[in-house]
Design an enzyme around this catalytic site. Sequence first.
Site, PDB file in Angstrom:
ATOM      1  NE  ARG A  44      -3.058   0.696   2.852  1.00  0.00           N
ATOM      2  CZ  ARG A  44      -2.970   0.574   4.672  1.00  0.00           C
ATOM      3  NH1 ARG A  44      -2.372  -0.629   4.759  1.00  0.00           N
ATOM      4  NH2 ARG A  44      -3.601   1.563   4.466  1.00  0.00           N
ATOM      5  CE  LYS A 108       2.399  -4.746   6.733  1.00  0.00           C
ATOM      6  NZ  LYS A 108       1.770  -3.941   6.345  1.00  0.00           N
ATOM      7  NE  ARG A 245       5.331   6.136  10.609  1.00  0.00           N
ATOM      8  CZ  ARG A 245       5.239   4.932   9.743  1.00  0.00           C
ATOM      9  NH1 ARG A 245       3.771   4.220   9.366  1.00  0.00           N
ATOM     10  NH2 ARG A 245       5.576   5.801   8.308  1.00  0.00           N
TER      11      ARG A 245
END
Length: 248
Positions: A44, A108, A245
């Site tokens: 993305r 992640k 964030r």
Amino acid sequence: MGVKDLVVFDVIDSTNDWALEQCRYGDGLPRACLAEKQLKGRGRNQRNWYSPSAQNIYMSFVREFDREAGQLSGLSLVIGICIVRVLGRLGVKSGLKWPNDVYTDSGKIAGVLVETRFKTGSNPCVVVGVGLNYSMELDQGSEIDIDWTDILRELDGQCAYDRSEVAGQLLNEIVMACEQFETVGLNVFIEEWKKYDLCAGKVLNVHDRDSVIQGEYMGINEQGALMLNVAGKSQVFYAADVSIRMKQ
Ligand code: BTN
């Protein structure tokens, strides 16, 4: 409806690019593809998706949706749910950072890139791309500039399912969830999404093009958009625009 066709590539630029090509023809959909390696894997916000060979899952699923464009925005959140469900069955606990980044406590583990093509007179054609880290060497992942993890690391090297089996489970989950989404929309998924929401109770920095907006996270609305309380005023952000964030 399932998939009419599943193609597996050794090497490809990007499985999402392949899937977007399929939108041109329309017939033969839904289709899916997997690749061992991507040369130009895309993430993305114009980021790259690092895609080394034979270690992770790179998958794209493409189908038309009998829904208007404005009713498709929540789909990417649903795909995040699919990944968390599959990981949960393997014994990996994960959560979602809006809109669909999948994290464990270590970093992640998966990302989702949903892209849509519109043709006059046809239903929107949607490509769902998923990158799910299965087992990546530490030095190979050194190109990645955020904390990341993979399935085997989360399970101390012991996963009951091999990479292909996990890919199969993921594809099934996505196919079924897309069918449900087409019929009933995002509503039925929202409560489950909230259970996995890693932003709950946090202050966020939302990066919207050149500016950074800080605010208190207020959850998602019925379209799956992010709601932020910025100095007492509510602001709504759509998936295409922002990255976030969490403030430490
Ligand atoms: C992100 O978190 O930024 C989204 C990453 C999406 C990566 C997947 S890998 C399979 C598919 N093909 C691509 O080029 N990108 C998606």
